[in-house]
Design a protein around this motif. Structure first.
Motif, short mmCIF file in Angstrom:
data_model
loop_
_atom_site.label_atom_id
_atom_site.label_comp_id
_atom_site.label_asym_id
_atom_site.label_seq_id
_atom_site.Cartn_x
_atom_site.Cartn_y
_atom_site.Cartn_z
N GLY A 164 54.53 65.53 36.90
CA GLY A 164 54.86 65.07 35.56
C GLY A 164 56.13 64.25 35.53
N LYS A 165 57.09 64.69 36.33
CA LYS A 165 58.36 63.96 36.41
C LYS A 165 58.14 62.54 36.95
CE LYS A 165 61.53 66.46 38.21
NZ LYS A 165 62.41 67.11 39.23
N ALA A 166 57.30 62.44 38.00
CA ALA A 166 57.02 61.14 38.59
C ALA A 166 56.30 60.23 37.61
CB ALA A 166 56.20 61.32 39.86
N GLU A 167 55.33 60.79 36.89
CA GLU A 167 54.58 59.97 35.93
C GLU A 167 55.49 59.48 34.80
OE1 GLU A 167 50.19 62.05 36.58
OE2 GLU A 167 51.52 62.75 34.97
N ARG A 168 56.40 60.32 34.35
CA ARG A 168 57.34 59.88 33.30
C ARG A 168 58.29 58.83 33.85
NH1 ARG A 168 61.37 63.71 29.69
NH2 ARG A 168 63.06 62.21 29.54
N LEU A 169 58.78 59.04 35.07
CA LEU A 169 59.68 58.05 35.66
C LEU A 169 58.98 56.70 35.78
CD1 LEU A 169 61.94 58.62 38.79
CD2 LEU A 169 60.85 56.44 38.34
N ALA A 212 56.46 55.49 33.96
CA ALA A 212 56.30 54.89 32.63
C ALA A 212 57.62 54.33 32.11
CB ALA A 212 55.72 55.92 31.66
N ASP A 213 58.68 55.12 32.24
CA ASP A 213 59.98 54.66 31.75
C ASP A 213 60.51 53.51 32.60
OD1 ASP A 213 59.75 56.61 29.90
OD2 ASP A 213 61.32 57.92 30.70
N GLY A 214 60.26 53.56 33.91
CA GLY A 214 60.72 52.48 34.76
C GLY A 214 60.05 51.16 34.42
N LEU A 215 58.75 51.22 34.13
CA LEU A 215 58.05 50.00 33.76
C LEU A 215 58.51 49.49 32.40
CD1 LEU A 215 54.47 50.93 35.00
CD2 LEU A 215 56.03 49.27 36.01
N ALA A 216 58.79 50.41 31.48
CA ALA A 216 59.30 49.97 30.18
C ALA A 216 60.66 49.29 30.33
CB ALA A 216 59.42 51.18 29.25
N VAL A 224 63.87 43.05 38.52
CA VAL A 224 63.35 44.38 38.25
C VAL A 224 63.84 45.37 39.30
CG1 VAL A 224 61.24 45.76 38.22
CG2 VAL A 224 61.32 43.58 36.99
N LEU A 225 63.83 44.94 40.56
CA LEU A 225 64.22 45.81 41.65
C LEU A 225 65.67 46.28 41.52
CD1 LEU A 225 63.42 47.09 44.35
CD2 LEU A 225 64.16 45.00 45.48
N ARG A 226 66.53 45.41 41.03
CA ARG A 226 67.93 45.80 40.85
C ARG A 226 68.08 46.90 39.81
NH1 ARG A 226 68.87 40.14 41.37
NH2 ARG A 226 68.79 39.89 39.11
N GLU A 227 67.12 46.99 38.90
CA GLU A 227 67.24 47.94 37.80
C GLU A 227 66.65 49.31 38.11
OE1 GLU A 227 68.70 49.04 34.16
OE2 GLU A 227 68.92 47.07 35.12
N VAL A 242 67.14 61.01 36.64
CA VAL A 242 66.03 61.93 36.90
C VAL A 242 66.42 62.92 37.97
CG1 VAL A 242 63.60 62.09 37.55
CG2 VAL A 242 64.42 60.08 36.29
N PRO A 243 66.34 64.22 37.70
CA PRO A 243 66.72 65.21 38.72
C PRO A 243 65.74 65.23 39.89
CG PRO A 243 65.74 66.29 36.81
CD PRO A 243 65.92 64.86 36.43
N GLY A 244 66.28 65.34 41.10
CA GLY A 244 65.45 65.48 42.29
C GLY A 244 64.88 64.19 42.83
N VAL A 245 65.46 63.04 42.46
CA VAL A 245 64.94 61.76 42.92
C VAL A 245 65.80 61.22 44.06
CG1 VAL A 245 64.53 59.33 42.30
CG2 VAL A 245 63.90 61.15 40.72
N SER A 246 65.14 60.68 45.08
CA SER A 246 65.85 60.09 46.21
C SER A 246 65.06 58.89 46.73
CB SER A 246 66.01 61.12 47.34
OG SER A 246 66.46 60.49 48.53
N GLY A 247 65.79 57.90 47.21
CA GLY A 247 65.15 56.74 47.82
C GLY A 247 64.76 56.97 49.25
N GLY A 248 65.12 58.11 49.82
CA GLY A 248 64.73 58.42 51.18
C GLY A 248 65.58 57.75 52.24
N GLY A 249 66.65 57.07 51.84
CA GLY A 249 67.55 56.46 52.80
C GLY A 249 67.02 55.21 53.46
#
Length: 605
Positions: free
Chosen positions: A333-338, A340-344, A401-404, A412-419
């Motif tokens: 659910g967190k990923a799906e919200r992220l 949607a919000d990221g695209l907005a 878009v990528l910069r944003e 968002v809690p628990g989010v990481s780019g994976g380095g």
């Protein structure tokens, strides 16, 4: 005296295949020829971009380097080499091999096969080309590459002239085997059944270990992929052959593994169109004649079509794929919200900077079985990867878009780019396939700079395929029990441009009538509707107790044009094999499915 055989080893099924395959086949001491296949349709787009950046590139570098590194061993064992790793730059590829031959002090002849590149003849091609094979569009105005699929005739001609190593551009994969067989056995170019059998041998080994355990549905039936055996085809003059592998290697060669590979990436098995022959593989027979030894017979052929398939690569804007790790409670659910919000937020950036909107978006939550669509069973995962792919006409828009998007790491809690750092937008290269007259595509063969004549193709009218008896459908006899399809069948899937195929084979002939009842084209279309936008066709292969489903418009553009995580449909068969079906309860005792985990659970329960 035993019948003469020619043994051909398949050392590569793709650009990037194992560097250990060549030493393995050399160590077997059994090869008369070794082939390396490295030109998937997706690869042609990659090579096109490589040559645009560096005119000396455009070939499959790792395969060419492997060949160059082993010229001494080829000479010592008397092995001849055929590869399509020349890509769109056969001369540069051949130059690497010739340099290695000179350094080794050897006397080996290197041939190149070209003529497939149509870029200097686009006006002629455009005037004669058919509409696009999938959507009927006109030939593209400004392709960045255009290559036709050549056949086996130029390869055979190069070998007839004494070539030891043949480097081709775009040829059909199976021609890498058919060319040597025509050269060795002197088959006539209108000996259709033998040409079909030789093409089938090529089809079975051109994907490396996929015929010897690779991609196998029952992968748990052998211990390891670490030293998987690469395939050997022991071919006879009558066209029959045996598929096997080097002794002491992992994997296995069984009727099931070979049948799966036969089904891989084909459409109508009665009309498998190649430049040299129209193949009919519906009544092919597979027989286990020893451990890891499968005899293959029964392929028949008809005259080849008067056209060749030509693939044009076109630039169509840019694409970007971003992957983020997300952990914690309700990660899905967190990923799906992220997303949607990221695209907005992305749209706000595009509006602010005066860019048009995104052309296409693909959001997949990996770990939530997003690729399964409504059939997902994983909504409670605590760690997932969120993949967002975007398509836009302008690279600058995607960079904005990528910069944003990384700013969500502060929200968002628990989010990481994976380095792994931020990705870069890349050109979106789209594949367009058209048919062109053979007369427009004369093959060019040179052996160490000397031109070689290539015989003309026989001129024959098309012939309709003969009828082959299919197996009648039959409903399950009461009482029944529900099992996943994988309990009574195995399968394989793959891609052809934007289309996909799913081959399904019954584990025993007893099961095929029921499979024909429950697996109609409409049923497969419904099950795969989350991915398939076009029609679904079903074709029968009664010789191997199988069916092949051709899924049109199934891959979101296919290849490097697709924004999906599975742009080639490699997991489609796995999805269909999970579909539940009703079978007679008595089948739970059938020897053919003894040991299948789902069956054993029902027997115990």
């Amino acid at each position: 005296m035993s019948e003469r055989t020619v043994t051909i080893g398949g050392a590569a099924g793709a650009w990037g295949d194992s560097s250990l395959s060549t030493p393995q086949l050399l160590a077997s001491g059994r090869c008369d020829y070794i082939i390396w296949e490295g030109l998937a349709e997706i690869t042609m787009g990659i090579l096109t971009r490589a040559k645009m950046a560096n005119p000396d590139r455009g070939y499959a570098t790792d395969i060419i380097r492997q060949i160059a590194a082993n010229v001494g061993e080829f000479a010592e064992q008397g092995i001849k080499v055929v590869t399509n790793a020349g890509g769109i730059n056969t001369e540069s590829a051949a130059a690497v091999i010739r340099e290695a031959i000179v350094e080794a002090g050897l006397d080996l002849k290197v041939a190149t096969v070209s003529g497939d590149d149509l870029m200097q003849r686009l006006d002629e091609v455009r005037a004669a080309a058919s509409p696009e094979m999938a959507d009927g569009a006109e030939f593209p105005a400004f392709p960045i590459s255009c290559n036709a699929y050549l056949g086996a005739r130029p390869i055979a001609a190069a070998l007839d002239t004494g070539a030891d190593i043949v480097v081709t551009g775009r040829v059909v994969d199976s021609a890498l085997v058919l060319g040597p067989l025509v050269h060795e056995f002197g088959w006539a170019w209108d000996d259709w059944d033998r040409l079909s059998q030789g093409s089938l041998a090529g089809h079975l080994i051109e994907c490396g270990p996929q015929a010897t355990g690779g991609l196998f549905t029952d992968w748990e039936s052998f211990d390891s992929w670490a030293n998987i055996g690469y395939p050997l085809a022991e071919c006879r003059e009558d066209g029959s052959f045996v598929i096997t592998k080097p002794d002491g290697t992992d994997g296995l060669a069984t009727v099931a593994t070979v049948a799966e590979q036969l089904l891989y990436e084909i459409g109508d098995p009665a009309n498998y169109l190649l430049p040299d022959v129209t193949c009919d593989w519906r009544d092919v027979r597979l027989e286990q004649i020893g451990e890891d030894r499968i005899e293959v017979t029964g392929a028949v052929g008809r005259p080849a079509p008067p056209t060749l398939k030509a693939c044009a690569q076109t630039l169509d804007g840019f694409k970007l794929m971003l992957a983020l790790f997300i952990g914690g409670r309700n990660a899905v659910g967190k990923a799906e919200r992220l997303a949607a919000d990221g695209l907005a937020r992305s749209q706000r950036v595009l509006d602010r900077d005066g860019f048009a909107g995104l052309r296409d978006v693909s959001v997949e939550v990996i770990g939530a079985e997003a690729t399964y669509g409504p059939h997902s069973r994983a909504r409670d995962a605590r760690e997932v990867m969120l993949k967002i792919s975007l398509h836009h006409d302008e690279e600058r828009a995607l960079k904005a878009v990528l910069r944003e998007l990384p700013s969500f790491g502060l929200a968002v809690p628990g989010v990481s780019g994976g380095g792994s750092g931020l990705p870069r937008p890349t050109p979106l290269v789209r594949l367009r396939s058209h048919l062109v007259p053979k007369l427009l595509v004369p093959a060019v063969v040179e052996v160490d700079g000397e031109a070689v004549a290539v015989p003309d193709a026989p001129d024959h009218d098309p012939v309709d395929p003969p009828s082959v008896d299919t197996v009648e459908a039959a409903r399950a006899v009461e009482p029944t029990v529900t099992v996943p399809l994988i309990a009574i069948a195995h399968g394989r899937s793959g891609d052809k441009g934007n289309d996909a195929n799913i081959g399904i084979r019954a584990r025993h002939p007893d099961f095929l009538p029921l499979l024909r009842e429950v697996l109609t084209a409409d049923v497969v279309k419904e099950h795969m509707a989350h991915a398939v936008k076009g029609a679904v066709e079903r074709h029968d292969l009664p010789g191997i107790d199988a069916m092949n489903f051709h899924l049109h418009d199934a891959l979101g553009g296919g290849g490097i044009a697709s924004l999906r995580m599975d742009p080639q449909g490699k997991a489609f068969a796995q999805q269909l094999l999970d579909r539940e079906i009703a079978i007679p309860s008595a089948w739970l005792e059938h020897v053919a499915i003894a040991g299948v985990p789902e069956v054993e659970a029902l027997r115990r329960g």
